[in-house]
Design a protein around this motif. Structure first.
Motif, mmCIF file in Angstrom:
data_model
loop_
_atom_site.group_PDB
_atom_site.id
_atom_site.type_symbol
_atom_site.label_atom_id
_atom_site.label_comp_id
_atom_site.label_asym_id
_atom_site.label_seq_id
_atom_site.Cartn_x
_atom_site.Cartn_y
_atom_site.Cartn_z
ATOM 1 N N MET A 1 29.237 -57.241 -3.072
ATOM 2 C CA MET A 1 28.332 -56.307 -3.716
ATOM 3 C C MET A 1 28.458 -56.455 -5.222
ATOM 4 S SD MET A 1 28.103 -52.328 -2.843
ATOM 5 C CE MET A 1 26.979 -51.251 -3.603
ATOM 6 N N GLY A 2 27.315 -56.500 -5.912
ATOM 7 C CA GLY A 2 27.303 -56.656 -7.359
ATOM 8 C C GLY A 2 27.568 -55.343 -8.069
ATOM 9 N N VAL A 3 27.516 -55.413 -9.373
ATOM 10 C CA VAL A 3 27.690 -54.233 -10.203
ATOM 11 C C VAL A 3 26.447 -53.358 -10.067
ATOM 12 C CG1 VAL A 3 27.917 -53.421 -12.585
ATOM 13 C CG2 VAL A 3 29.188 -55.435 -11.838
ATOM 14 N N THR A 4 26.662 -52.078 -9.791
ATOM 15 C CA THR A 4 25.553 -51.134 -9.713
ATOM 16 C C THR A 4 25.682 -50.144 -10.856
ATOM 17 O OG1 THR A 4 26.741 -49.631 -8.248
ATOM 18 C CG2 THR A 4 25.366 -51.302 -7.199
ATOM 19 N N GLY A 5 24.581 -49.557 -11.215
ATOM 20 C CA GLY A 5 24.654 -48.594 -12.307
ATOM 21 C C GLY A 5 23.363 -47.844 -12.495
ATOM 22 N N LYS A 6 23.390 -47.029 -13.512
ATOM 23 C CA LYS A 6 22.255 -46.174 -13.835
ATOM 24 C C LYS A 6 22.227 -46.019 -15.354
ATOM 25 C CE LYS A 6 20.799 -41.594 -12.301
ATOM 26 N NZ LYS A 6 21.263 -40.459 -11.505
ATOM 27 N N LEU A 7 21.085 -46.338 -15.935
ATOM 28 C CA LEU A 7 20.879 -46.124 -17.368
ATOM 29 C C LEU A 7 19.819 -45.056 -17.526
ATOM 30 C CD1 LEU A 7 20.676 -49.608 -19.151
ATOM 31 C CD2 LEU A 7 22.424 -47.868 -19.420
ATOM 32 N N GLU A 8 20.055 -44.128 -18.444
ATOM 33 C CA GLU A 8 19.090 -43.066 -18.707
ATOM 34 C C GLU A 8 18.800 -43.016 -20.190
ATOM 35 O OE1 GLU A 8 20.555 -39.296 -17.334
ATOM 36 O OE2 GLU A 8 20.847 -40.010 -15.298
ATOM 37 N N VAL A 9 17.559 -42.742 -20.503
ATOM 38 C CA VAL A 9 17.188 -42.515 -21.892
ATOM 39 C C VAL A 9 16.211 -41.354 -21.918
ATOM 40 C CG1 VAL A 9 15.321 -44.205 -21.909
ATOM 41 C CG2 VAL A 9 16.411 -43.591 -24.035
ATOM 42 N N GLU A 10 16.416 -40.473 -22.878
ATOM 43 C CA GLU A 10 15.541 -39.306 -23.023
ATOM 44 C C GLU A 10 14.875 -39.384 -24.395
ATOM 45 O OE1 GLU A 10 16.570 -34.715 -23.273
ATOM 46 O OE2 GLU A 10 16.998 -35.531 -21.281
ATOM 47 N N VAL A 11 13.538 -39.307 -24.387
ATOM 48 C CA VAL A 11 12.757 -39.438 -25.615
ATOM 49 C C VAL A 11 12.003 -38.130 -25.864
ATOM 50 C CG1 VAL A 11 10.982 -40.791 -26.791
ATOM 51 C CG2 VAL A 11 12.420 -41.895 -25.056
ATOM 52 N N ASP A 12 12.313 -37.467 -26.967
ATOM 53 C CA ASP A 12 11.575 -36.255 -27.331
ATOM 54 C C ASP A 12 10.179 -36.652 -27.804
ATOM 55 O OD1 ASP A 12 13.760 -34.694 -26.749
ATOM 56 O OD2 ASP A 12 14.390 -34.465 -28.837
ATOM 57 N N ILE A 13 9.179 -35.897 -27.357
ATOM 58 C CA ILE A 13 7.794 -36.196 -27.718
ATOM 59 C C ILE A 13 7.134 -34.952 -28.303
ATOM 60 C CG2 ILE A 13 7.487 -38.063 -26.058
ATOM 61 C CD1 ILE A 13 6.109 -35.991 -24.192
ATOM 62 N N LYS A 14 6.065 -35.179 -29.073
ATOM 63 C CA LYS A 14 5.338 -34.075 -29.699
ATOM 64 C C LYS A 14 4.091 -33.691 -28.919
ATOM 65 C CE LYS A 14 6.873 -35.326 -34.318
ATOM 66 N NZ LYS A 14 7.140 -36.736 -34.531
ATOM 67 N N CYS A 15 3.669 -34.523 -27.972
ATOM 68 C CA CYS A 15 2.483 -34.196 -27.178
ATOM 69 C C CYS A 15 2.916 -33.570 -25.844
ATOM 70 C CB CYS A 15 1.609 -35.431 -26.954
ATOM 71 S SG CYS A 15 2.421 -36.766 -26.067
ATOM 72 N N HIS A 16 1.966 -33.100 -25.083
ATOM 73 C CA HIS A 16 2.258 -32.414 -23.832
ATOM 74 C C HIS A 16 2.802 -33.393 -22.787
ATOM 75 C CE1 HIS A 16 1.880 -29.710 -20.453
ATOM 76 N NE2 HIS A 16 1.669 -28.734 -21.320
ATOM 77 N N GLY A 17 3.881 -33.030 -22.140
ATOM 78 C CA GLY A 17 4.524 -33.893 -21.160
ATOM 79 C C GLY A 17 3.693 -34.171 -19.921
ATOM 80 N N ASP A 18 2.776 -33.254 -19.599
ATOM 81 C CA ASP A 18 1.935 -33.473 -18.421
ATOM 82 C C ASP A 18 1.126 -34.758 -18.535
ATOM 83 O OD1 ASP A 18 2.913 -31.192 -17.284
ATOM 84 O OD2 ASP A 18 1.099 -29.998 -17.580
ATOM 85 N N ILE A 19 0.836 -35.186 -19.758
ATOM 86 C CA ILE A 19 0.105 -36.433 -19.978
ATOM 87 C C ILE A 19 0.862 -37.595 -19.352
ATOM 88 C CG2 ILE A 19 -0.554 -38.087 -21.793
ATOM 89 C CD1 ILE A 19 -1.054 -35.543 -23.574
ATOM 90 N N PHE A 20 2.180 -37.645 -19.548
ATOM 91 C CA PHE A 20 2.992 -38.730 -19.011
ATOM 92 C C PHE A 20 3.043 -38.678 -17.494
ATOM 93 C CE2 PHE A 20 4.160 -38.692 -23.364
ATOM 94 C CZ PHE A 20 4.467 -40.008 -23.654
ATOM 95 N N HIS A 21 3.221 -37.493 -16.973
ATOM 96 C CA HIS A 21 3.282 -37.370 -15.519
ATOM 97 C C HIS A 21 1.952 -37.779 -14.885
ATOM 98 C CE1 HIS A 21 4.473 -36.089 -11.586
ATOM 99 N NE2 HIS A 21 3.415 -35.319 -11.507
ATOM 100 N N GLU A 22 0.856 -37.345 -15.468
ATOM 101 C CA GLU A 22 -0.456 -37.689 -14.933
ATOM 102 C C GLU A 22 -0.712 -39.193 -15.039
ATOM 103 O OE1 GLU A 22 -5.013 -37.033 -16.241
ATOM 104 O OE2 GLU A 22 -3.810 -35.203 -16.087
ATOM 105 N N LEU A 23 -0.361 -39.777 -16.181
ATOM 106 C CA LEU A 23 -0.585 -41.213 -16.363
ATOM 107 C C LEU A 23 0.176 -42.036 -15.329
ATOM 108 C CD1 LEU A 23 -0.576 -42.003 -20.192
ATOM 109 C CD2 LEU A 23 -2.319 -42.641 -18.533
ATOM 110 N N PHE A 24 1.472 -41.820 -15.217
ATOM 111 C CA PHE A 24 2.279 -42.648 -14.324
ATOM 112 C C PHE A 24 2.167 -42.219 -12.862
ATOM 113 C CE2 PHE A 24 3.997 -43.710 -18.420
ATOM 114 C CZ PHE A 24 4.096 -45.089 -18.318
ATOM 115 N N GLY A 25 1.896 -40.950 -12.614
ATOM 116 C CA GLY A 25 1.789 -40.477 -11.240
ATOM 117 C C GLY A 25 0.418 -40.675 -10.623
#
Length: 151
Positions: A1-25
């Motif tokens: 089994m290889g190396v497993t992991g998790k990377l997270e990044v959080e980006v603060d935005i000035k526009c409404h977050g629903d835009i991102f959810h709607e775009l990608f979802g």
């Protein structure tokens, strides 16, 4: 089994977050029009946009190289504003045995954040971590934010 992991990044935005959810979802096919120098196309291969279990493909440029990725939409959570994609084919699987990318809108008291999470298993223990992918996600987030702040 290889190396497993998790990377997270959080980006603060000035526009409404629903835009991102709607775009990608629901409308990932609109992302190339917002960030055409990074993401060139998004097509559905099986199912339909906005439905878990659907398979979509992306043509994009990562680190100056044209790439492709085919992903299955594993989950779309309307209540928690998150979407999860699992890479099933493409250039990313040359370096990773498995790779899942999630995007989650995180409401905060004064701003909204977009959290990107890459869960991965490397093919080789000394292979790269998905930091280039996370940098790419940050840049896509900034492009989408700038696009929506102009409107």
């Amino acid at each position: 089994m290889g190396v497993t992991g998790k990377l997270e990044v959080e980006v603060d935005i000035k526009c409404h977050g629903d835009i991102f959810h709607e775009l990608f979802g629901q409308k990932p096919h609109n992302v190339p029009g917002i960030t055409p120098d990074k993401i060139h196309t998004c097509d559905v291969h099986e199912g339909e946009f906005g439905k878990p279990g659907s398979i979509i493909s992306w043509d994009y440029t990562l680190d100056g190289k044209k790439c492709v990725a085919k992903e299955i939409v594993e989950a779309i959570d309307e209540e928690n504003k998150s979407v999860r994609f699992k890479v099933i084919e493409g250039d990313l699987l040359k370096e990773f045995k498995s790779l899942t990318i999630s995007i989650h809108v995180v409401p905060k008291p004064e701003v909204t954040a977009v959290m990107w999470v890459a869960e991965f298993e490397k093919i080789a223990d000394d292979g790269p971590y998905p930091s280039k992918i996370m940098d790419f996600c940050i840049h896509v987030t900034r492009d989408i934010e700038a696009h929506h702040l102009k409107e």
